[in-house]
Enzyme design. Structure first.
Site, short mmCIF file in Angstrom:
data_model
loop_
_atom_site.label_atom_id
_atom_site.label_comp_id
_atom_site.label_asym_id
_atom_site.label_seq_id
_atom_site.Cartn_x
_atom_site.Cartn_y
_atom_site.Cartn_z
N HIS A 169 -18.72 -6.66 13.36
CA HIS A 169 -17.41 -7.04 12.80
C HIS A 169 -17.51 -7.13 11.29
CE1 HIS A 169 -19.68 -10.65 14.00
NE2 HIS A 169 -19.16 -11.26 12.94
N LEU A 170 -16.45 -6.64 10.66
CA LEU A 170 -16.33 -6.70 9.21
C LEU A 170 -15.36 -7.82 8.86
CD1 LEU A 170 -16.87 -5.46 6.40
CD2 LEU A 170 -15.03 -3.81 6.88
N HIS A 171 -15.84 -8.82 8.12
CA HIS A 171 -14.96 -9.90 7.67
C HIS A 171 -14.18 -9.41 6.44
CE1 HIS A 171 -16.92 -13.42 9.81
NE2 HIS A 171 -17.96 -12.61 9.80
N ASP A 212 -9.18 -14.20 12.18
CA ASP A 212 -10.29 -15.04 12.60
C ASP A 212 -9.74 -16.38 13.08
OD1 ASP A 212 -13.60 -15.04 11.78
OD2 ASP A 212 -12.66 -16.94 12.36
N ILE A 213 -10.30 -16.89 14.16
CA ILE A 213 -9.82 -18.13 14.77
C ILE A 213 -10.19 -19.36 13.94
CG2 ILE A 213 -11.84 -18.71 16.20
CD1 ILE A 213 -9.87 -19.12 18.55
N ASN A 264 -22.23 -10.01 8.39
CA ASN A 264 -23.38 -10.88 8.58
C ASN A 264 -24.31 -10.16 9.56
OD1 ASN A 264 -22.46 -12.96 6.92
ND2 ASN A 264 -21.19 -13.80 8.55
N GLY A 293 -26.07 -15.64 9.34
CA GLY A 293 -24.89 -16.34 9.85
C GLY A 293 -24.17 -15.61 10.96
N GLN A 294 -24.75 -14.52 11.47
CA GLN A 294 -24.08 -13.80 12.56
C GLN A 294 -24.12 -14.64 13.83
OE1 GLN A 294 -25.58 -9.85 13.47
NE2 GLN A 294 -23.88 -9.42 14.86
P1 AMP Z 1 -20.12 -14.11 12.35
O1 AMP Z 1 -20.51 -15.54 12.10
O2 AMP Z 1 -20.31 -13.20 11.18
O3 AMP Z 1 -20.76 -13.58 13.62
O4 AMP Z 1 -18.56 -14.13 12.58
C1 AMP Z 1 -17.97 -14.37 13.84
C2 AMP Z 1 -16.56 -14.77 13.55
O5 AMP Z 1 -15.82 -14.65 14.75
C3 AMP Z 1 -16.41 -16.22 13.08
O6 AMP Z 1 -15.78 -16.25 11.81
C4 AMP Z 1 -15.55 -16.85 14.17
O7 AMP Z 1 -14.64 -17.80 13.67
C5 AMP Z 1 -14.86 -15.65 14.76
N1 AMP Z 1 -14.42 -15.79 16.15
C6 AMP Z 1 -15.16 -16.18 17.21
N2 AMP Z 1 -14.43 -16.18 18.32
C7 AMP Z 1 -13.19 -15.76 17.96
C8 AMP Z 1 -11.96 -15.53 18.66
N3 AMP Z 1 -11.87 -15.74 19.99
N4 AMP Z 1 -10.88 -15.11 17.97
C9 AMP Z 1 -10.97 -14.89 16.63
N5 AMP Z 1 -12.10 -15.07 15.91
C10 AMP Z 1 -13.19 -15.51 16.56
#
Ligand code: AMP
Length: 121
Positions: free
Chosen positions: A107-109, A32-33, A94, A100-101
């Site tokens: 995507h699975l955190h 995650d960035i 999420n 919080g999505q």
């Molecule tokens: P969510 O809030 O559950 O939709 O999670 C989206 C996640 O994607 C967040 O934790 C962001 O930090 C991550 N994210 C968004 N853009 C990028 C990217 N280019 N590279 C890596 N992670 C990202």
């Protein structure tokens, strides 16, 4: 959102850079960035699915595979629980804006490397 505009589809296609940890024909995993813990990894399907809210029965095996990949990566990252169930990690979907999505590609955190609290914010 169309696949062509989806940030995670762009990551899968290599059009946006990512720190890749794992890839096979069905899923892709990368860091995650904006990590919320020392280990914060996203496991995503290569198929564009908006989220759990649009999941179809035909995708059940795919989601199960995402969990298996998450478990293996957690072991590689050294955060999997030991035999005394110490250490550990959290797996989170999420689902929708209230949850919080922010990225509408499933995507699975995988989050770990620190003590977690409950309930989440
Ligand atoms: P969510 O809030 O559950 O939709 O999670 C989206 C996640 O994607 C967040 O934790 C962001 O930090 C991550 N994210 C968004 N853009 C990028 C990217 N280019 N590279 C890596 N992670 C990202």
């Amino acid at each position: 959102m169309e696949e062509k505009d989806c940030i995670f589809c762009k990551i899968i296609r290599g059009e946006v850079p990512s720190q890749k940890l794992y890839e096979d024909d069905k899923v892709y995993a990368f860091r995650d960035i904006n990590p919320v813990a020392p280990v914060h990894i996203l496991i995503i399907p290569k198929k564009h699915i908006v989220g759990i809210q649009t999941l179809e029965e035909e995708d059940e095996c795919l989601v199960g595979h995402m969990f298996t990949v998450a478990k293996k990566i957690a072991q590689q990252e050294g955060i999997a629980p030991d035999e005394d169930l110490n250490r550990g990690y959290r797996l989170v979907f999420n689902v929708g804006k209230d949850a919080g999505q922010t990225v509408f590609h499933l995507h699975l955190h995988l989050i770990g490397g620190r003590q977690m609290s409950w309930p989440p914010g």
